[in-house]
Design a protein around this motif. Structure first.
Motif, PDB file in Angstrom:
ATOM      1  N   THR A  85      -2.217   1.803   8.097  1.00  0.00           N
ATOM      2  CA  THR A  85      -1.113   1.726   7.380  1.00  0.00           C
ATOM      3  C   THR A  85      -0.124   0.774   8.107  1.00  0.00           C
ATOM      4  OG1 THR A  85      -1.405   4.113   6.823  1.00  0.00           O
ATOM      5  CG2 THR A  85       1.163   2.849   6.885  1.00  0.00           C
ATOM      6  N   TYR A  86      -0.022   0.640   9.449  1.00  0.00           N
ATOM      7  CA  TYR A  86       0.694  -0.304  10.213  1.00  0.00           C
ATOM      8  C   TYR A  86       0.224  -1.696   9.800  1.00  0.00           C
ATOM      9  CZ  TYR A  86       3.632  -2.220  13.678  1.00  0.00           C
ATOM     10  OH  TYR A  86       4.566  -2.906  14.412  1.00  0.00           O
ATOM     11  N   GLY A  87      -1.048  -1.873  10.138  1.00  0.00           N
ATOM     12  CA  GLY A  87      -1.531  -3.269   9.825  1.00  0.00           C
ATOM     13  C   GLY A  87      -1.279  -3.789   8.503  1.00  0.00           C
ATOM     14  N   GLU A  88      -1.415  -2.804   7.324  1.00  0.00           N
ATOM     15  CA  GLU A  88      -1.172  -3.433   6.019  1.00  0.00           C
ATOM     16  C   GLU A  88       0.350  -3.462   5.997  1.00  0.00           C
ATOM     17  OE1 GLU A  88      -3.331  -0.767   3.442  1.00  0.00           O
ATOM     18  OE2 GLU A  88      -5.140  -1.760   3.787  1.00  0.00           O
ATOM     19  N   SER A  89       1.154  -2.703   6.682  1.00  0.00           N
ATOM     20  CA  SER A  89       2.735  -2.940   6.478  1.00  0.00           C
ATOM     21  C   SER A  89       3.217  -4.523   7.040  1.00  0.00           C
ATOM     22  CB  SER A  89       3.477  -2.044   7.338  1.00  0.00           C
ATOM     23  OG  SER A  89       3.222  -2.143   8.776  1.00  0.00           O
ATOM     24  N   LEU A  90       2.121  -4.977   7.772  1.00  0.00           N
ATOM     25  CA  LEU A  90       2.379  -6.321   8.318  1.00  0.00           C
ATOM     26  C   LEU A  90       1.820  -7.205   7.419  1.00  0.00           C
ATOM     27  CD1 LEU A  90       1.758  -5.904  12.122  1.00  0.00           C
ATOM     28  CD2 LEU A  90       3.860  -5.857  11.108  1.00  0.00           C
ATOM     29  N   GLY A  91       1.162  -6.964   6.236  1.00  0.00           N
ATOM     30  CA  GLY A  91       0.371  -7.927   5.383  1.00  0.00           C
ATOM     31  C   GLY A  91      -0.962  -8.284   5.804  1.00  0.00           C
ATOM     32  N   ILE A  92      -1.494  -7.558   6.728  1.00  0.00           N
ATOM     33  CA  ILE A  92      -2.575  -7.642   7.246  1.00  0.00           C
ATOM     34  C   ILE A  92      -3.779  -6.830   6.591  1.00  0.00           C
ATOM     35  CG2 ILE A  92      -4.311  -8.336   9.166  1.00  0.00           C
ATOM     36  CD1 ILE A  92      -1.886  -8.766  10.773  1.00  0.00           C
ATOM     37  N   PRO A  93      -4.412  -7.089   5.560  1.00  0.00           N
ATOM     38  CA  PRO A  93      -5.548  -6.104   5.118  1.00  0.00           C
ATOM     39  C   PRO A  93      -6.608  -5.669   5.872  1.00  0.00           C
ATOM     40  CG  PRO A  93      -5.998  -8.016   4.064  1.00  0.00           C
ATOM     41  CD  PRO A  93      -4.910  -8.305   5.017  1.00  0.00           C
TER      42      PRO A  93
END
Length: 321
Positions: A85-93
């Motif tokens: 969730t945190y990674g994807e919040s940064l735009g990194i799938p």
């Protein structure tokens, strides 16, 4: 594609080198796990590749974001360590992979046989020069009912491979599997626990499965049953498991994982106390066989982990431009 690969094992290196020649990708191979301090290995990388031995913290994600990482892949089936969730919040799938289901499936069946045939106390007795057999009488798998909790790729393979043993097989899954109907009988969870002489766990670690086998469920299992866990340690409440084993409600367990193993397994503690009371209690029991999360560890699965992680990243980058 340029990819930084962390926690690289020696047997993975020639596979990555082969893939460089085959795909034109460039890999920076790092034997250490990722930390915020070793982000210099990310210079020029499009993607980062990790395994499950280290939890990816927000600090690590922030370092990856600052380094321009476009995607992250874990060369494991589970991704609970990724903090997705945190990674994807940064735009990194975040992507994960599959590998040979036979690796874990056959290991689970091996654990069943080893616990049922009292292999641990037999080996300990043999190593001490005691060749007597009193107390080592085992049980035969064809006379028992095996319950498979979770019928994904690995659980389904367990069911298929058990056909040669002649045992009755039950299964529970979130959805019924028509392709398994001729091989195993479907049961609701409560029925599976009550009828299984051997229960093998094959579920992912997600919030809904945290301590799925709590005290109530463990004590609702068939008296004398054996628990096999080659999936994730968080599925089982260790205190409840210890209580059930101490009281004789369960007759044994084969554990390739346990709750809390992430900070212990894949590390060398031979000259250092391991600060985990539940692990110490379970490991001291003669009817509990514990192994260091190696069910996946075969030549085929290691090949799959490397190849599929690279293929997954290449496909994702091609799709997203």
């Amino acid at each position: 594609m340029q990819m930084t690969v962390y926690s690289v094992q020696p047997e993975e290196i020639p596979i990555f080198h082969r893939l460089e020649a085959e795909t034109g990708c460039r890999f920076t191979l790092v034997d250490a796990p990722p930390t915020p301090e070793n982000d210099h290995f990310l210079q020029g990388a499009d993607a980062v590749n990790v395994i499950s031995s280290v939890v990816i913290t927000p600090e690590i994600w922030d370092a990856w974001k600052a380094s321009g990482i476009r995607l992250a892949v874990t060369r494991t089936i589970g991704d609970e360590h990724m903090n997705r969730t945190y990674g994807e919040s940064l735009g990194i799938p975040v992507y994960r992979i599959t590998y040979s289901p036979a690796s874990v499936a056959d290991f689970a069946i091996m654990l069943m046989l080893m616990v049922l045939r009292n292999v641990k106390p037999t080996l300990l007795r043999y190593a001490g020069g005691d060749y007597t057999v009193s107390g080592l009488r085992g049980r035969e798998l064809p006379e028992l009912t095996v319950g498979v909790l979770g019928a994904g790729r690995i659980g389904s393979t367990v069911i298929k491979h058990l056909q040669g043993f002649g045992c009755r097989v039950l299964y529970w899954s979130r959805t019924r599997k028509p392709e398994l109907e001729s091989l195993a009988e479907y049961r609701e969870l409560d029925g599976l626990l009550a009828e299984s002489d051997v229960l093998s766990l094959h579920l992912a670690a997600v919030p809904e499965t945290l301590h799925l086998l709590d005290r109530d469920r463990i004590f609702s299992m068939k008296p004398g049953a054996v628990l096999i866990n080659t999936a994730r340690g968080t599925l089982v409440d260790s205190e409840a498991l210890i209580e059930a084993l101490e009281q004789g409600h369960l007759s044994g367990a084969g554990l390739d994982v346990f709750d809390g193993d992430r900070t212990i397994y894949y590390r060398d503690f031979k000259n250092t106390p391991v600060h985990h009371r539940q692990m110490a209690i379970l490991n001291a029991m003669p009817n509990v066989l514990m192994l260091p999360h190696i069910a996946y560890y075969t030549d085929r699965a290691v090949e799959d982990m490397v190849v599929h992680s690279v293929e997954q990243a290449l496909a994702a980058l091609a799709e997203n431009g």
